[in-house]
Design a protein around this motif. Structure first.
Motif, PDB file in Angstrom:
ATOM      1  N   GLY A   1      14.171  21.586   2.295  1.00  0.00           N
ATOM      2  CA  GLY A   1      13.351  21.101   3.392  1.00  0.00           C
ATOM      3  C   GLY A   1      12.892  19.670   3.191  1.00  0.00           C
ATOM      4  N   ARG A   2      13.776  18.804   2.695  1.00  0.00           N
ATOM      5  CA  ARG A   2      13.424  17.415   2.395  1.00  0.00           C
ATOM      6  C   ARG A   2      14.255  16.455   3.240  1.00  0.00           C
ATOM      7  NH1 ARG A   2      10.513  17.356  -2.502  1.00  0.00           N
ATOM      8  NH2 ARG A   2       9.846  19.509  -2.862  1.00  0.00           N
TER       9      ARG A   2
ATOM     10  N   ASP B   1      10.283  13.444  -3.769  1.00  0.00           N
ATOM     11  CA  ASP B   1      10.003  13.862  -2.398  1.00  0.00           C
ATOM     12  C   ASP B   1      11.244  13.958  -1.535  1.00  0.00           C
ATOM     13  OD1 ASP B   1       6.951  13.633  -2.542  1.00  0.00           O
ATOM     14  OD2 ASP B   1       7.569  11.628  -3.151  1.00  0.00           O
ATOM     15  N   LEU B   2      12.239  13.102  -1.795  1.00  0.00           N
ATOM     16  CA  LEU B   2      13.432  13.018  -0.956  1.00  0.00           C
ATOM     17  C   LEU B   2      14.690  13.190  -1.791  1.00  0.00           C
ATOM     18  CD1 LEU B   2      11.264  10.694   0.291  1.00  0.00           C
ATOM     19  CD2 LEU B   2      13.109  10.482   1.945  1.00  0.00           C
ATOM     20  N   VAL B   3      15.778  13.530  -1.092  1.00  0.00           N
ATOM     21  CA  VAL B   3      17.098  13.653  -1.705  1.00  0.00           C
ATOM     22  C   VAL B   3      17.858  12.346  -1.498  1.00  0.00           C
ATOM     23  CG1 VAL B   3      19.312  14.872  -1.626  1.00  0.00           C
ATOM     24  CG2 VAL B   3      17.160  16.144  -1.345  1.00  0.00           C
ATOM     25  N   GLY B   4      18.428  11.809  -2.568  1.00  0.00           N
ATOM     26  CA  GLY B   4      19.179  10.564  -2.490  1.00  0.00           C
ATOM     27  C   GLY B   4      20.672  10.793  -2.526  1.00  0.00           C
TER      28      GLY B   4
ATOM     29  N   LEU C   1       0.809  -1.218   0.000  1.00  0.00           N
ATOM     30  CA  LEU C   1       0.000   0.000   0.000  1.00  0.00           C
ATOM     31  C   LEU C   1       0.846   1.272   0.000  1.00  0.00           C
ATOM     32  CD1 LEU C   1      -2.841  -0.985   2.492  1.00  0.00           C
ATOM     33  CD2 LEU C   1      -2.751  -1.258   0.004  1.00  0.00           C
ATOM     34  N   ALA C   2       2.144   1.117   0.219  1.00  0.00           N
ATOM     35  CA  ALA C   2       3.042   2.273   0.197  1.00  0.00           C
ATOM     36  C   ALA C   2       4.428   1.787  -0.178  1.00  0.00           C
ATOM     37  CB  ALA C   2       3.068   2.979   1.549  1.00  0.00           C
ATOM     38  N   MET C   3       5.199   2.668  -0.802  1.00  0.00           N
ATOM     39  CA  MET C   3       6.570   2.312  -1.160  1.00  0.00           C
ATOM     40  C   MET C   3       7.437   3.559  -1.269  1.00  0.00           C
ATOM     41  SD  MET C   3       6.300   1.380  -5.243  1.00  0.00           S
ATOM     42  CE  MET C   3       5.535  -0.199  -4.922  1.00  0.00           C
ATOM     43  N   ARG C   4       8.726   3.338  -1.085  1.00  0.00           N
ATOM     44  CA  ARG C   4       9.706   4.395  -1.344  1.00  0.00           C
ATOM     45  C   ARG C   4      10.490   3.994  -2.589  1.00  0.00           C
ATOM     46  NH1 ARG C   4      13.091   7.062   3.367  1.00  0.00           N
ATOM     47  NH2 ARG C   4      10.987   7.929   3.735  1.00  0.00           N
ATOM     48  N   ALA C   5      10.323   4.784  -3.643  1.00  0.00           N
ATOM     49  CA  ALA C   5      10.884   4.475  -4.955  1.00  0.00           C
ATOM     50  C   ALA C   5      12.117   5.329  -5.216  1.00  0.00           C
ATOM     51  CB  ALA C   5       9.843   4.733  -6.029  1.00  0.00           C
ATOM     52  N   HIS C   6      13.239   4.671  -5.430  1.00  0.00           N
ATOM     53  CA  HIS C   6      14.477   5.361  -5.802  1.00  0.00           C
ATOM     54  C   HIS C   6      14.509   5.460  -7.323  1.00  0.00           C
ATOM     55  CE1 HIS C   6      16.415   5.219  -1.772  1.00  0.00           C
ATOM     56  NE2 HIS C   6      15.491   4.279  -1.633  1.00  0.00           N
TER      57      HIS C   6
ATOM     58  N   THR D   1       0.498   4.686  -1.982  1.00  0.00           N
ATOM     59  CA  THR D   1       1.283   5.886  -1.681  1.00  0.00           C
ATOM     60  C   THR D   1       2.717   5.652  -2.149  1.00  0.00           C
ATOM     61  OG1 THR D   1      -0.065   6.374   0.269  1.00  0.00           O
ATOM     62  CG2 THR D   1       2.133   7.394   0.149  1.00  0.00           C
ATOM     63  N   VAL D   2       3.250   6.563  -2.954  1.00  0.00           N
ATOM     64  CA  VAL D   2       4.605   6.414  -3.484  1.00  0.00           C
ATOM     65  C   VAL D   2       5.429   7.644  -3.135  1.00  0.00           C
ATOM     66  CG1 VAL D   2       6.036   6.063  -5.533  1.00  0.00           C
ATOM     67  CG2 VAL D   2       3.792   4.972  -5.383  1.00  0.00           C
ATOM     68  N   GLN D   3       6.475   7.435  -2.346  1.00  0.00           N
ATOM     69  CA  GLN D   3       7.471   8.475  -2.092  1.00  0.00           C
ATOM     70  C   GLN D   3       8.634   8.253  -3.045  1.00  0.00           C
ATOM     71  OE1 GLN D   3       8.657   8.310   2.026  1.00  0.00           O
ATOM     72  NE2 GLN D   3       6.655   8.924   2.789  1.00  0.00           N
ATOM     73  N   ILE D   4       9.043   9.297  -3.752  1.00  0.00           N
ATOM     74  CA  ILE D   4      10.115   9.186  -4.737  1.00  0.00           C
ATOM     75  C   ILE D   4      11.384   9.845  -4.217  1.00  0.00           C
ATOM     76  CG2 ILE D   4      10.878   9.882  -7.042  1.00  0.00           C
ATOM     77  CD1 ILE D   4       8.021   9.635  -8.003  1.00  0.00           C
ATOM     78  N   VAL D   5      12.493   9.130  -4.336  1.00  0.00           N
ATOM     79  CA  VAL D   5      13.820   9.646  -3.988  1.00  0.00           C
ATOM     80  C   VAL D   5      14.532  10.033  -5.279  1.00  0.00           C
ATOM     81  CG1 VAL D   5      16.023   9.153  -2.857  1.00  0.00           C
ATOM     82  CG2 VAL D   5      13.917   8.067  -2.020  1.00  0.00           C
ATOM     83  N   ALA D   6      15.033  11.245  -5.364  1.00  0.00           N
ATOM     84  CA  ALA D   6      15.864  11.664  -6.493  1.00  0.00           C
ATOM     85  C   ALA D   6      17.245  11.038  -6.311  1.00  0.00           C
ATOM     86  CB  ALA D   6      15.964  13.189  -6.545  1.00  0.00           C
TER      87      ALA D   6
END
Length: 356
Positions: free
Chosen positions: A166-167, A137-140, A75-80, A107-112
């Motif tokens: 602010g990430r 959404d996030l800094v990688g 139902l949710a993931m963090r995608a790089h 829900t998908v959070q994306i990491v750059a």
């Protein structure tokens, strides 16, 4: 005639993939043969060559994989997602478009993610900043020492970008040995100095899996003090954490898929049911409690890491967000790996989405 016993219905929290690369997948596309690779650099170069060879778009391939994951209870993931001077922000835009087609169920959070280098690939930092306006959404980050060759320069760049935007941060770190531990301690120190406790994740962190290293205990303590999350994937020959030791030191851990049918590996299903099974197998789980721990790392722990309260603070079997399985127990689920009978989020049953 003997009556068939009714199957037991087991309700569980939703699952969370804490570390996945949907832009790289060949899911739903024709079979892709892989080139041999013996080092991390060779794997990355194979990936670079593959990026421009797909007929299907990032959105199409990502949507196919994300849809499959959702049907299997994620139902949710963090995608790089890769960003670079060559790729620009196109992959981020493709994954975000695929994710929007599956909202609000997934829900998908994306990491750059600067897969091909940051300091070593001039212009990538600017693209990372642009990606934060294009759906990330996030800094990688990636191996500040082993690949970039400049620990402080790399961390200055990504922590600086995170501060300006602010990430939060999610950093790949494959480097092993005492050097890998030293990099992890430096990330922990910067996390504490910047008041970022709980807002930094390190993916893989193989050095933390080596019990022979003299400074391992000290480093685990620093990770716990900084509130850093560790995302592990239990891949092939890669090291896996000593789960008991991590718990003793108070280190927070979540589970992910990493790559799924991409240039790095032909393996992976995108199912966190399968991934919980794999972690349990690789860590020698025997008891129900050990099997249940693998399930927690594939779900509730990931919900805590991503801040998904309906999973992290699951309200129980009658929750409006839940999975339903034909199984007797969580331990049986982890062993047998069934797909859920029903996936429900916010009171609505998730139906298989349209392909394309």
């Amino acid at each position: 005639m003997t009556a068939t016993p009714e199957r037991q219905l087991l309700r569980t929290p939703g699952l969370v993939d804490a570390h996945i690369h949907p832009d790289k997948t060949s899911w739903g596309a024709p079979w892709m043969s892989r080139r041999p690779a013996a080092t991390l650099r060779e794997l990355i170069e194979n990936d670079r060559a593959t990026q421009f060879g797909f007929d299907a778009s990032v959105e199409q391939r990502s949507h196919a994989l994300l849809s499959h994951a959702l049907e299997n209870g994620t139902l949710a993931m963090r995608a790089h997602v890769d960003v670079s001077s060559e790729l620009g922000t196109a992959n981020v835009e493709g994954v975000r478009a695929a994710a929007e087609r599956l909202a609000p169920h997934l829900t998908v959070q994306i990491v750059a993610f600067p897969q091909f280098g940051l300091l070593t690939n001039p212009g990538t930092l600017d693209v990372m900043a642009a990606a934060l306006d294009a759906g990330a959404d996030l800094v990688g980050g990636i191996d500040p020492g082993g690949l970039e060759g400049d620990l402080h320069g790399h961390l200055d760049a990504i922590f600086g970008l995170a501060d300006r935007a602010g990430r939060d941060l999610d950093i790949h770190l494959h480097d092993g040995g005492e050097d890998g531990l030293a990099q992890i301690r430096e990330i922990a120190a910067r996390t504490i100095a910047g008041g970022r406790q709980g807002r930094v994740t390190i993916g893989h962190a193989f050095a933390l899996c080596d019990a022979s290293l003299p400074s391992l205990g000290e480093t685990l303590d620093r990770v716990a003090e900084a509130g850093i999350w560790i995302a592990t994937c239990a891949l092939g020959p890669d090291p896996v954490p000593d789960l008991d030791r991590f718990e003793r030191h108070g280190v927070r851990l979540a589970l992910g898929s990493d790559g799924v049918r991409d240039a790095w590996s032909p393996f992976g299903t995108g199912s966190m049911v399968d991934r919980a099974h794999l972690l349990a197998y690789r860590t020698g789980a025997l008891t129900d409690a050990e099997l249940e721990r693998a399930w927690r790392l594939a779900g509730v722990a990931g919900g805590e890491m991503l801040g998904i309260s309906e999973i992290a603070d699951w309200a129980g079997p009658q929750s409006a967000t839940r999975l339903e399985f034909a199984a007797e127990s969580i331990a049986q689920l982890v062993t047998d790996r069934p797909a859920p009978m029903r996936v429900i989020r916010g009171g609505a049953e998730v139906r298989p989405p349209a392909a394309g």
